[in-house]
Scaffold this active site. Structure first.
Site, PDB file in Angstrom:
ATOM      1  N   HIS A  40       0.751  -1.005  -0.243  1.00 43.66           N
ATOM      2  CA  HIS A  40      -0.008  -0.275   0.110  1.00 43.66           C
ATOM      3  C   HIS A  40       0.554   0.980   0.481  1.00 43.66           C
ATOM      4  CE1 HIS A  40      -3.219  -2.506   2.702  1.00 43.66           C
ATOM      5  NE2 HIS A  40      -3.489  -2.681   1.503  1.00 43.66           N
ATOM      6  N   GLY A 150      -3.151  -1.363  -6.804  1.00 47.02           N
ATOM      7  CA  GLY A 150      -1.924  -2.453  -7.395  1.00 47.02           C
ATOM      8  C   GLY A 150      -2.455  -2.950  -8.834  1.00 47.02           C
TER       9      GLY A 150
HETATM   10  P1  AMP Z   1      -6.844  -3.524  -0.507  1.00 50.76           P
HETATM   11  O1  AMP Z   1      -6.622  -2.836   0.966  1.00 50.76           O
HETATM   12  O2  AMP Z   1      -5.952  -4.667  -0.260  1.00 50.76           O
HETATM   13  O3  AMP Z   1      -7.933  -3.557  -1.424  1.00 50.76           O
HETATM   14  O4  AMP Z   1      -5.293  -2.641  -1.815  1.00 50.76           O
HETATM   15  C1  AMP Z   1      -5.644  -1.299  -2.208  1.00 50.76           C
HETATM   16  C2  AMP Z   1      -4.419  -1.471  -2.897  1.00 50.76           C
HETATM   17  O5  AMP Z   1      -3.702  -1.991  -2.690  1.00 50.76           O
HETATM   18  C3  AMP Z   1      -5.464  -1.596  -3.912  1.00 50.76           C
HETATM   19  O6  AMP Z   1      -5.156  -1.446  -5.553  1.00 50.76           O
HETATM   20  C4  AMP Z   1      -3.847  -3.127  -4.031  1.00 50.76           C
HETATM   21  O7  AMP Z   1      -3.960  -3.810  -5.455  1.00 50.76           O
HETATM   22  C5  AMP Z   1      -2.962  -3.031  -3.886  1.00 50.76           C
HETATM   23  N1  AMP Z   1      -2.011  -3.812  -3.148  1.00 50.76           N
HETATM   24  C6  AMP Z   1      -2.301  -3.950  -2.192  1.00 50.76           C
HETATM   25  N2  AMP Z   1      -1.444  -5.436  -2.036  1.00 50.76           N
HETATM   26  C7  AMP Z   1      -0.396  -5.099  -2.784  1.00 50.76           C
HETATM   27  C8  AMP Z   1       1.417  -5.595  -3.218  1.00 50.76           C
HETATM   28  N3  AMP Z   1       0.888  -6.999  -2.638  1.00 50.76           N
HETATM   29  N4  AMP Z   1       1.793  -5.126  -4.077  1.00 50.76           N
HETATM   30  C9  AMP Z   1       0.901  -2.945  -4.503  1.00 50.76           C
HETATM   31  N5  AMP Z   1       0.220  -3.280  -4.787  1.00 50.76           N
HETATM   32  C10 AMP Z   1      -0.959  -3.788  -3.290  1.00 50.76           C
END
Ligand code: AMP
Length: 285
Positions: A40, A150
């Site tokens: 994040h 991401g």
């Molecule tokens: P989430 O909190 O899981 O909804 O993720 C929020 C954002 O962070 C989304 O755009 C995800 O794709 C991105 N994200 C989550 N994990 C990763 C990671 N390991 N590498 C890059 N981006 C990530």
């Protein structure tokens, strides 16, 4: 370290953004569900490099979880998230509650067709409708110049790009590379669910799709390579939703030899934890 500013209502969010707009500043949005990790924070850093102001939203969106999924147990770590975002240089954290996002009588959904028919869309009915609806709302609430997502959630990134194009939302969607642990496991807020044994097995997901991608780069056919990947994961104890080789823009299935850039995507369960990951097929060595 001074605390990062917060907004809990759309009105507060808009009043911050309006001031920055008046000053002619460029604004980026990074939507998250909190329990923040280095993946994040890499999105925040990328957003910082492309904008004057960075807004991060933290909202565990109930409508993107299925009835038997982990909405109630999803990790919530507001205080430490705010600390991390202050250090990462976010300007504002938007923390709406469910009533602010979905007030009494809320009855609208945004649905992106085709792109959501299979892969995670098949395994998680209504998931992408929930994602598309909340992302549309966040983009309209914050009105950013760009928003960063991401590649970890590759299908989601394409869904967001498509809805922004189809609905003429004036924002640039920027994809960010997957951030991984040293052993290759993609960082995820859900990794805390893994038992010590499952945590040892988990990096095999990335290793396997990387091997599939390497075999594809050597000219192996997509179906055989994907099937070999599935068998490898099943032999290691994963319950596999899919291992798939897809067009990187449309997610249409590919068969036979594929070009560099084709995407290998996988979702698999270890115990009660569902893991997803994806890699691009490299250029032939
Ligand atoms: P989430 O909190 O899981 O909804 O993720 C929020 C954002 O962070 C989304 O755009 C995800 O794709 C991105 N994200 C989550 N994990 C990763 C990671 N390991 N590498 C890059 N981006 C990530």
């Amino acid at each position: 370290m001074p605390a990062v500013a917060t907004a809990r209502t759309v009105a507060e969010l808009r009043s911050h953004v309006a001031k920055w707009r008046e000053a002619g500043e460029r604004i980026a949005l990074v939507p998250t569900m909190g329990a923040l990790h280095a993946g994040h924070l890499s999105l925040v850093t990328l957003a910082r490099s492309k904008a004057d102001r960075v807004v991060v939203s933290i909202f565990v969106n109930p409508i993107q979880f299925g009835p038997r999924e982990d909405f109630n147990t999803y990790p919530r770590e507001e205080a430490s998230d705010l600390d991390k975002l202050a250090k990462a240089g976010a300007d504002l954290v938007f923390l709406p509650d469910a009533a602010e996002m979905y007030p009494e009588g809320f009855s609208t959904r945004v649905k992106v067709f085709d792109l959501t028919d299979d892969l995670c869309g098949a395994a998680r009915p209504n998931h992408f409708e929930g994602v598309a609806t909340v992302v549309t709302k966040l983009l309209l609430q914050a009105g950013p110049d760009l928003a960063v997502f991401g590649e970890k959630d590759y299908q989601q990134l394409l869904v967001v790009k498509r809805l922004v194009r189809d609905l003429d939302i004036p924002v640039e969607i920027v994809g960010a590379p997957v951030v991984r642990e040293e052993d290759g496991l993609a960082l995820s807020s859900r990794n805390v669910y893994l038992s010590p044994d499952e945590r040892k097995t988990a990096p095999l997901l990335y290793r396997t799709i990387s091997e599939v991608a390497a075999d594809l780069a050597k000219g192996e056919g997509a179906d055989a390579a994907a099937l070999a990947g599935r068998f490898k994961l099943e032999a290691a104890g994963f319950r596999v939703d899919y291992v798939a080789v897809r067009d990187p823009d449309t997610l249409k299935p590919l068969s036979g030899p594929v070009k560099p850039g084709a995407r290998v995507l996988a979702a698999a369960h270890l115990g009660k934890t569902r893991l997803i990951d994806n890699v691009a097929v490299p250029a032939r060595a």
